[in-house]
Scaffold this active site. Structure first.
Site, short mmCIF file in Angstrom:
data_model
loop_
_atom_site.label_atom_id
_atom_site.label_comp_id
_atom_site.label_asym_id
_atom_site.label_seq_id
_atom_site.Cartn_x
_atom_site.Cartn_y
_atom_site.Cartn_z
N CYS A 111 1.34 -1.88 -0.17
CA CYS A 111 2.00 -0.49 0.17
C CYS A 111 1.54 -0.35 1.72
O CYS A 111 2.17 0.84 2.08
CB CYS A 111 1.32 0.42 -0.49
SG CYS A 111 1.66 0.06 -2.52
N HIS A 258 2.01 7.09 2.17
CA HIS A 258 2.65 6.18 1.05
C HIS A 258 2.54 7.00 -0.29
O HIS A 258 1.71 7.70 -0.60
CB HIS A 258 1.54 4.80 1.00
CG HIS A 258 2.03 4.22 -0.21
ND1 HIS A 258 3.16 3.86 -0.75
CD2 HIS A 258 1.11 3.80 -1.52
CE1 HIS A 258 3.09 3.27 -1.85
NE2 HIS A 258 1.84 3.18 -2.38
N ASN A 288 6.71 5.29 -6.93
CA ASN A 288 5.93 4.31 -5.96
C ASN A 288 6.81 2.95 -5.75
O ASN A 288 6.90 2.33 -6.48
CB ASN A 288 4.56 3.89 -6.54
CG ASN A 288 3.63 2.89 -5.62
OD1 ASN A 288 4.17 2.67 -4.61
ND2 ASN A 288 2.56 2.92 -5.68
#
Length: 334
Positions: A111, A258, A288
């Site tokens: 990520c 993020h 996500n």
């Protein structure tokens, strides 16, 4: 140098919390309360990390007014390549775009990948003035999920975001600051099964290793450990970047963190004592998307007119590895 254009792509298929709740012991209310997610985009048949990356890249190149032969480098951050692990997905994207003059490679920092990839591209451009770099974050995470595991399958979605980075005569800002970090001791907290850690058994007839048996890799995570790490590290990265610029976090116009969990972002805002509305939050409808989350958010804010020239911003990622990274800039200079 500066970001000359942004682009993003989200698959048209949307899976809501209600659809997940129809097969698992959960509810829309429970998922939203614990994550801030209502729905996620899911790649359909014929779509993959490379096709989504190429569409996001095309949008970024169009916004930048850049042609395929002007791209000198393609860096694609992904944890879900089309093939495992070669050829690189970046090479597939290069072929789809027709960027015949470009080098291409994948970068894997989970990520945090897009922040890492931006720094790689910045290094390339320092030694190749006049070139343009295409930096992409793209993921097809729904292909590696265990859809019977409530703790993980509710969290992720698919998508891609991209930027074109290059020189500009208008560039007057030299204040960009980058932080990259990792702690391999936390590698077990988020992982994708598969790989070469386990030795093959010998074939008893030949004494040679048996052929590999194909298996579908799965994403596994330890949620509580990841949450604690993310809140702690996100705040530290943003604060450290601001300290290097001799400013306080409340001087920032926008933070592009993020998009892992809304509660992580809320806890970070409280910890840093800055308003939550300084953080761009879109995970309610994207979930996500790992390395794609920051460039998707950037593109959304640019196209909505929310991100304007001269704004002080931070990009901050954190994820498997464990890895983290952040960039401070005055938009659109990098």
């Amino acid at each position: 140098m500066r970001i000359l254009g942004t682009g993003s792509y989200l698959p048209s298929k949307v899976v809501t919390n209600e659809a997940i709740a129809a097969t698992l012991d959960t509810t829309d209310e429970w998922i939203y309360a614990h994550t801030g997610i209502r729905s996620r985009h899911v790649a359909e048949e014929g779509e993959s990390t490379s096709t989504m990356a190429a569409k996001a890249a095309e949008a970024a190149m169009d916004a930048a007014g850049v042609t395929a032969d002007e791209i000198g480098l393609i860096v694609l951050a992904t944890s879900t390549p089309d093939f495992a692990p070669f050829p690189s997905t970046a090479c597939l994207v290069q072929a789809q775009l027709g960027c015949t003059e470009a080098g291409a490679f994948d970068l894997q920092a989970a990520c945090s990948g897009f922040v890492y990839a931006l720094e790689q591209a910045r290094g390339f451009l320092r030694f190749n003035p006049g070139k343009k770099a295409l930096v992409i974050g793209a993921e097809c995470l729904t292909r590696i999920l265990d859809w019977t595991d409530r703790s993980s399958c509710i969290l992720f979605g698919d998508g891609a975001g991209a930027v074109v980075l290059g020189d500009s005569e208008m560039n007057v800002n030299c204040a960009t600051t980058t932080i990259l970090g990792a702690d391999g001791k936390g590698g077990r907290y988020i992982l994708r099964t598969g790989g070469t850690r386990e030795s093959l058994k010998e074939n008893p007839m030949t004494g040679l290793p048996s052929p590999a048996v194909p298996s579908i890799p799965r994403l596994m995570l330890q949620g509580h450990e990841v949450f604690a790490f993310a809140v702690r590290k996100l705040a530290k990265v943003v604060e450290a970047l601001c300290e290097r610029q001799c400013i306080t976090p409340d001087a920032l116009d926008r933070v592009y963190a993020h998009q892992a969990n809304r509660r992580i972002i809320e806890a970070t805002a409280r910890r840093m004592k800055i308003p939550l509305d300084r953080f761009w939050i879109n995970l309610e409808t994207t979930a996500n998307t790992s390395s794609a989350s920051i460039p998707i958010a950037l593109d959304e804010s640019v196209r909505s007119g929310e991100l304007r020239n001269g704004m002080k911003i931070v990009l901050a990622g954190f994820g498997s590895g464990l890895t983290w990274g952040g960039i401070y800039s005055v938009w659109p200079d990098f």
